[in-house]
Design a protein around this motif. Structure first.
Motif, PDB file in Angstrom:
ATOM      1  N   ASP A 154      10.399  16.588   2.058  1.00 59.11           N
ATOM      2  CA  ASP A 154       9.236  16.587   1.166  1.00 59.11           C
ATOM      3  C   ASP A 154       8.224  15.510   1.576  1.00 59.11           C
ATOM      4  N   LEU A 155       8.718  14.322   1.931  1.00 57.36           N
ATOM      5  CA  LEU A 155       7.824  13.230   2.316  1.00 57.36           C
ATOM      6  C   LEU A 155       7.100  13.551   3.620  1.00 57.36           C
ATOM      7  N   PRO A 167       2.025   8.353   3.645  1.00 60.97           N
ATOM      8  CA  PRO A 167       2.495   7.193   4.408  1.00 60.97           C
ATOM      9  C   PRO A 167       3.815   7.486   5.115  1.00 60.97           C
ATOM     10  N   LYS A 168       4.116   6.686   6.105  1.00 56.86           N
ATOM     11  CA  LYS A 168       5.380   6.816   6.823  1.00 56.86           C
ATOM     12  C   LYS A 168       6.545   6.712   5.842  1.00 56.86           C
ATOM     13  N   PRO A 169       7.504   7.646   5.876  1.00 56.34           N
ATOM     14  CA  PRO A 169       8.630   7.609   4.938  1.00 56.34           C
ATOM     15  C   PRO A 169       9.459   6.342   5.104  1.00 56.34           C
ATOM     16  N   PRO A 170      10.212   5.959   4.090  1.00 55.96           N
ATOM     17  CA  PRO A 170      11.087   4.781   4.204  1.00 55.96           C
ATOM     18  C   PRO A 170      12.100   4.961   5.329  1.00 55.96           C
ATOM     19  N   ASN A 187       0.795  -1.231   0.000  1.00 53.35           N
ATOM     20  CA  ASN A 187       0.000   0.000   0.000  1.00 53.35           C
ATOM     21  C   ASN A 187       0.829   1.285   0.000  1.00 53.35           C
ATOM     22  N   ASP A 188       1.887   1.311   0.810  1.00 48.48           N
ATOM     23  CA  ASP A 188       2.624   2.562   1.002  1.00 48.48           C
ATOM     24  C   ASP A 188       3.679   2.818  -0.066  1.00 48.48           C
ATOM     25  N   ALA A 189       4.376   1.764  -0.480  1.00 48.22           N
ATOM     26  CA  ALA A 189       5.502   1.951  -1.404  1.00 48.22           C
ATOM     27  C   ALA A 189       5.105   2.657  -2.704  1.00 48.22           C
ATOM     28  N   PRO A 190       4.010   2.262  -3.376  1.00 46.69           N
ATOM     29  CA  PRO A 190       3.651   2.963  -4.622  1.00 46.69           C
ATOM     30  C   PRO A 190       3.395   4.456  -4.414  1.00 46.69           C
ATOM     31  N   VAL A 191       2.766   4.809  -3.292  1.00 46.63           N
ATOM     32  CA  VAL A 191       2.499   6.224  -3.004  1.00 46.63           C
ATOM     33  C   VAL A 191       3.811   6.965  -2.771  1.00 46.63           C
ATOM     34  N   LEU A 192       4.714   6.355  -2.014  1.00 47.73           N
ATOM     35  CA  LEU A 192       5.995   6.986  -1.711  1.00 47.73           C
ATOM     36  C   LEU A 192       6.840   7.164  -2.969  1.00 47.73           C
ATOM     37  N   PRO A 233      12.268  17.145  -9.174  1.00 52.86           N
ATOM     38  CA  PRO A 233      12.851  17.221 -10.521  1.00 52.86           C
ATOM     39  C   PRO A 233      14.263  16.659 -10.616  1.00 52.86           C
ATOM     40  N   ALA A 234      14.951  16.528  -9.484  1.00 53.43           N
ATOM     41  CA  ALA A 234      16.317  15.994  -9.512  1.00 53.43           C
ATOM     42  C   ALA A 234      16.336  14.471  -9.559  1.00 53.43           C
ATOM     43  N   VAL A 235      15.176  13.850  -9.374  1.00 57.46           N
ATOM     44  CA  VAL A 235      15.081  12.387  -9.337  1.00 57.46           C
ATOM     45  C   VAL A 235      14.763  11.846 -10.724  1.00 57.46           C
ATOM     46  N   ARG A 236      15.580  10.910 -11.190  1.00 57.20           N
ATOM     47  CA  ARG A 236      15.320  10.261 -12.474  1.00 57.20           C
ATOM     48  C   ARG A 236      14.391   9.061 -12.309  1.00 57.20           C
ATOM     49  N   ASP A 237      14.586   8.305 -11.240  1.00 54.81           N
ATOM     50  CA  ASP A 237      13.751   7.128 -10.999  1.00 54.81           C
ATOM     51  C   ASP A 237      13.932   6.709  -9.544  1.00 54.81           C
ATOM     52  N   ALA A 238      13.063   5.811  -9.091  1.00 51.28           N
ATOM     53  CA  ALA A 238      13.152   5.320  -7.714  1.00 51.28           C
ATOM     54  C   ALA A 238      12.560   3.925  -7.632  1.00 51.28           C
ATOM     55  N   ALA A 239      13.052   3.158  -6.689  1.00 48.82           N
ATOM     56  CA  ALA A 239      12.527   1.818  -6.416  1.00 48.82           C
ATOM     57  C   ALA A 239      12.532   1.614  -4.913  1.00 48.82           C
TER      58      ALA A 239
END
Length: 367
Positions: free
Chosen positions: A285-286, A292-295, A235-240, A248-254
Motif C-alpha cells: 500500500d505504501l 515518502p519512502k516507506p519505513p 516530514n515523512d513520518a506523519p504522512v506515513l 481497516p485492520a490497523v488500530r493505531d501506529a507509531a
C-alpha cells in the motif's frame, strides 16, 4: 576523508563497535566499548572523518569545542568523562541513563535540583553548555540524577566576564523551561522571573541569528535535528502514519527514527493490529501511494505500550528501535509492563546493530 593513522591505530586496538546512535553531516556517534588501563568500559565514540567534505570545517570546529569542554570538565562528574581524544575522533564515557524527552520525569523535583547543581558545577569551571534547550542533551541517570551531554557548542571561559554571565544565564533559563514542562509546581518565584526575561543577546539571536542558522542547517545542509530523527521523522513520518492508518485492520501506529549506517536515518513503524502478516500488505500500500519512502522496518504488534493518557510510549519504542534494551528496564513500572514489552522485543526487526546491550530482566524466559 580518512582518519589520521594514529587515530585509526588507537581505535583499531581499543574500540569495539556497537550501536550507531547518530549520523549526520557533522559527525558519527556510536556506542560501544573502549579498552582502558582498568579494562573495557562502555563508551561513546564521536568521529568526524566520515563527514562530507563540504561540512568538514564546521564539523571540525564543533569537535574542537567538545574536546576542550570535556577535558576541562573531566573531574566534575556532571557529564561524560573524556577517555581519549585524537585529531578526528574522541571517546567519552557512557552515562547509564536516558534522555530527558525519553525519561519524562514528571513531578520529579529532585531531578531538577540535581540538574541545577550540575549546571552550577559546570559554570564554576568556566564552561557554558550553550545547547541546553534540547531535551536530548539532558540525561536522567539510573541513579535519578541529572547529567549533561553533547558539548559541541560549549564555550570555555577564563574569566567570568559579561559574555560568560549571559551564556550562563541562558543555560539556566533553558533548564527552567524543562522544569516548567515536567515539574512546574516546583518552580520558585525567582525561577519564574528568570523564565519571563530573556537576555538581550537571546532576544536578538531569536530575531536574527537563529533564522540564519536554520536557513543554513535546514536549507544548505538539509539538516534537522529533531531528537536525532532528522527530516524523515519531521516530514515523512506523519504522512506515513496517515497512510498506514487507512488500512481497516490497523488500530493505531507509531513511527520512531533510528540511526542507520547506510542511510543515516531510518524509520521504524510499530503497527497495532491482530494480523501479524499485515506487513506485506502495508508495504504494498505504501509503495502504491507513491508518497515518502516507506519505513525500513514495519513491526506488527498486538498492542502498543501506552501512557496513562492512552498515547503510545514512543520513548520506549525508540529504545527498541535502536536496540538499547538495557535502558528500557528502569522505565518499566510493573511485571505486567515487562511481560508486555517482551513480546515486542522478541519480534523486533532492527538486528543489524544489536551488539550486546540487552538486559537479562527483559530477555529472560517468563516464569
Amino acid at each position: 576523508m580518512s582518519s589520521p593513522s594514529e587515530d585509526a591505530e588507537v581505535l583499531s586496538a581499543r574500540w569495539t563497535e556497537g550501536v550507531l546512535l547518530k549520523r549526520d553531516v557533522f559527525s558519527t556517534v556510536e556506542r560501544g566499548r573502549f579498552r582502558t588501563a582498568d579494562g573495557d568500559v562502555e563508551a561513546v565514540l564521536r568521529r568526524i572523518d566520515q563527514v562530507p567534505w563540504w561540512s568538514y570545517l564546521p564539523a571540525r570546529h564543533l569537535f574542537g569545542r567538545e574536546r576542550r569542554a570535556l577535558a576541562l570538565a573531566r573531574d566534575l562528574r556532571v557529564g561524560p568523562e573524556l577517555l581519549w581524544a585524537g585529531r578526528q575522533a574522541l571517546v567519552r564515557g557512557f552515562i547509564d541513563g536516558v534522555a530527558l524527552h525519553l525519561a519524562k520525569p514528571f513531578g520529579d523535583a529532585a531531578y531538577f535540583r540535581s540538574a541545577k547543581q550540575a549546571l552550577r558545577k559546570l559554570h564554576r569551571a568556566g564552561i557554558c553548555h550553550n545547547d541546553l534547550a534540547k531535551e536530548q542533551n539532558w540525561l536522567v541517570g539510573r541513579d535519578g540524577r541529572a547529567y549533561l551531554t553533547d558539548f559541541q557548542l560549549a564555550a570555555c571561559f577564563r574569566t567570568r566576564g559579561r559574555l560568560f554571565r549571559i551564556a550562563a544565564y541562558e543555560d539556566l533559563r533553558h533548564l527552567l523551561k524543562h522544569k516548567r514542562s515536567y515539574a512546574a509546581d516546583a518552580l520558585t518565584p525567582k525561577e519564574r522571573k528568570i523564565l519571563a526575561r530573556k537576555s538581550l543577546v537571546a532576544s536578538i539571536w531569536l530575531a536574527t541569528g537563529k533564522k540564519v542558522y536554520r536557513a543554513i542547517t535546514r536549507g544548505l545542509f538539509n539538516f534537522t535535528d529533531r531528537e536525532g530523527g532528522g527530516r524523515r521523522l519531521v516530514n515523512d513520518a506523519p504522512v506515513l502514519i496517515g497512510l498506514i492508518r487507512q488500512n481497516p485492520a490497523v488500530r493505531d501506529a507509531a513511527i520512531v527514527a533510528f540511526a542507520d549506517r547506510r542511510t543515516g536515518v531510518g524509520l521504524y513503524a510499530f503497527v497495532e493490529a491482530d494480523q501479524t502478516a499485515l506487513e506485506v500488505r502495508l508495504r504494498s500500500d505504501l509503495a502504491a501511494a507513491k508518497g515518502p519512502k516507506p519505513p525500513e522496518h514495519i513491526q506488527v504488534v498486538q498492542a502498543l505500550p501506552r501512557d496513562a493518557s492512552g498515547k503510545p510510549r514512543t520513548e520506549i519504542l525508540q529504545l527498541v528501535a535502536t536496540n538499547q534494551l538495557d535502558l528500557i528496564e528502569p522505565m518499566m513500572t510493573s511485571a505486567a509492563d515487562r511481560a508486555f514489552l517482551k513480546d515486542i522485543l522478541e519480534s523486533r526487526k532492527n538486528l543489524r546493530d544489536r551488539f550486546n546491550f540487552e538486559t537479562a530482566d527483559l530477555n529472560s524466559p517468563s516464569s
